[in-house]
Design a protein around this motif. Structure first.
Motif, PDB file in Angstrom:
ATOM      1  N   ALA A  55       0.833  -1.212   0.000  1.00 52.59           N
ATOM      2  CA  ALA A  55       0.000   0.000   0.000  1.00 52.59           C
ATOM      3  C   ALA A  55       0.866   1.260   0.000  1.00 52.59           C
ATOM      4  CB  ALA A  55      -0.934  -0.016   1.209  1.00 52.59           C
ATOM      5  N   GLN A  56       1.975   1.208   0.730  1.00 50.87           N
ATOM      6  CA  GLN A  56       2.841   2.384   0.824  1.00 50.87           C
ATOM      7  C   GLN A  56       3.521   2.683  -0.520  1.00 50.87           C
ATOM      8  OE1 GLN A  56       5.927   1.986   3.786  1.00 50.87           O
ATOM      9  NE2 GLN A  56       6.160   4.218   4.018  1.00 50.87           N
ATOM     10  N   ALA A  57       3.988   1.642  -1.184  1.00 56.20           N
ATOM     11  CA  ALA A  57       4.620   1.828  -2.504  1.00 56.20           C
ATOM     12  C   ALA A  57       3.614   2.394  -3.493  1.00 56.20           C
ATOM     13  CB  ALA A  57       5.175   0.497  -3.005  1.00 56.20           C
ATOM     14  N   LEU A  58       2.399   1.891  -3.428  1.00 54.87           N
ATOM     15  CA  LEU A  58       1.368   2.370  -4.352  1.00 54.87           C
ATOM     16  C   LEU A  58       1.027   3.839  -4.079  1.00 54.87           C
ATOM     17  CD1 LEU A  58      -0.632   1.923  -6.638  1.00 54.87           C
ATOM     18  CD2 LEU A  58      -2.171   0.787  -5.024  1.00 54.87           C
ATOM     19  N   SER A  59       0.843   4.209  -2.800  1.00 51.51           N
ATOM     20  CA  SER A  59       0.534   5.614  -2.494  1.00 51.51           C
ATOM     21  C   SER A  59       1.655   6.538  -2.940  1.00 51.51           C
ATOM     22  CB  SER A  59       0.368   5.882  -0.999  1.00 51.51           C
ATOM     23  OG  SER A  59      -0.310   4.884  -0.377  1.00 51.51           O
ATOM     24  N   ARG A  60       2.882   6.125  -2.671  1.00 52.96           N
ATOM     25  CA  ARG A  60       4.009   6.992  -3.079  1.00 52.96           C
ATOM     26  C   ARG A  60       4.064   7.156  -4.585  1.00 52.96           C
ATOM     27  NH1 ARG A  60       9.352   6.320   0.705  1.00 52.96           N
ATOM     28  NH2 ARG A  60       8.244   6.350   2.669  1.00 52.96           N
ATOM     29  N   THR A  61       3.783   6.061  -5.309  1.00 59.16           N
ATOM     30  CA  THR A  61       3.788   6.124  -6.772  1.00 59.16           C
ATOM     31  C   THR A  61       2.706   7.080  -7.259  1.00 59.16           C
ATOM     32  OG1 THR A  61       4.594   3.852  -6.875  1.00 59.16           O
ATOM     33  CG2 THR A  61       3.583   4.726  -8.878  1.00 59.16           C
ATOM     34  N   VAL A  62       1.518   6.957  -6.691  1.00 58.50           N
ATOM     35  CA  VAL A  62       0.397   7.828  -7.092  1.00 58.50           C
ATOM     36  C   VAL A  62       0.710   9.287  -6.742  1.00 58.50           C
ATOM     37  CG1 VAL A  62      -2.035   8.380  -6.679  1.00 58.50           C
ATOM     38  CG2 VAL A  62      -1.331   5.981  -6.887  1.00 58.50           C
ATOM     39  N   GLU A  63       1.244   9.509  -5.561  1.00 57.11           N
ATOM     40  CA  GLU A  63       1.490  10.878  -5.112  1.00 57.11           C
ATOM     41  C   GLU A  63       2.629  11.556  -5.855  1.00 57.11           C
ATOM     42  OE1 GLU A  63       0.169   9.952  -0.512  1.00 57.11           O
ATOM     43  OE2 GLU A  63       1.989  11.143  -0.853  1.00 57.11           O
ATOM     44  N   THR A  64       3.700  10.769  -6.119  1.00 56.20           N
ATOM     45  CA  THR A  64       4.912  11.400  -6.654  1.00 56.20           C
ATOM     46  C   THR A  64       5.083  11.239  -8.163  1.00 56.20           C
ATOM     47  OG1 THR A  64       6.268   9.406  -6.401  1.00 56.20           O
ATOM     48  CG2 THR A  64       6.120  10.880  -4.495  1.00 56.20           C
ATOM     49  N   GLY A  65       4.397  10.260  -8.755  1.00 54.91           N
ATOM     50  CA  GLY A  65       4.602  10.006 -10.173  1.00 54.91           C
ATOM     51  C   GLY A  65       5.933   9.325 -10.463  1.00 54.91           C
TER      52      GLY A  65
END
Lengths: 141, 141
Positions: free
Chosen positions: A43-53
């Motif tokens: 979940a953390q990797a996915l949120s960071r990917t969504v947030e940061t691109g």
């Protein structure tokens, strides 16, 4: 509890993680369409990917969050992110920095073919297998 | 016991299954390169795919071997099969029969985008979401 219709036809993002808390991530080159790699996200990797691109994953072998390119410099800028029907797989179309995505020194991780129509023992065939960078130099082993 | 070098640089096919005996399978359209679906294979599904050149998977929800297209007629003829560096993912380039690969009635399962740069709640955006067939008719529900 989300119904199948909510998950498949809705606009709510409800990623479905497996028993280990991971979701499959498929990475293609946004320009060529080539399949570069398959990895996993928590979940953390996915949120960071969504947030940061920027592409973040979770390494199953190292059991840690991992920014793609943190050692090699071969980061992946996400041009488009998609989710599949049952929301258990993510597709990243990326701009791949550097010479490649694969830790073996190749552009794509998929550099060997499995011959079709074979029974029993299978011998892989190298395809697109030229190394585009020296992994020993890049990862400073 | 195969070493990392055997697995990554060798010609022996040593698929690495997860704790459930499954390997990730990524399916793209051999002509357009489009990502159609992500599914899983057990050893039997993988052998049948290699032997027959038709895509077989293992359904995690139904817990059974599954020939793609057995209900819908939308079979997938495998034009090329590849394995990745650590041999825990398979790539099928297929010729997709019929109107699509997705059980929701679409060509690809990846018909929704996740907007990048969002924090907190995410609203999916439908892209390439037109149905190319009527799943109720095709699956005779």
């Amino acid at each position: 509890m989300a119904t199948d219709t909510d998950i498949e036809e809705g606009t709510a993002f409800i990623p479905k993680y497996d028993a280990d808390g991971l979701i499959t991530a498929v990475v293609t080159d946004a320009a060529s369409g080539e399949l570069l790699m398959v990895a996993h996200m928590n979940a953390q990797a996915l949120s960071r990917t969504v947030e940061t691109g920027q592409a973040w994953f979770f390494s199953r072998s190292r059991k840690q969050l991992w920014k793609k390119g943190e050692s090699s410099g071969h980061v992946q800028r996400v041009k488009e992110l998609r989710v599949d029907c049952d929301q258990d797989a993510i597709w990243l179309k990326v701009e791949q920095a550097g010479a490649g995505a694969c830790h073996t020194g190749r552009r794509s991780c998929f550099y060997r073919a499995v011959p079709i129509g074979t029974k029993g023992e299978v011998t892989l065939e190298f395809i697109d297998a030229d190394k585009t960078f020296d992994p020993n130099a890049v990862y400073k082993k």
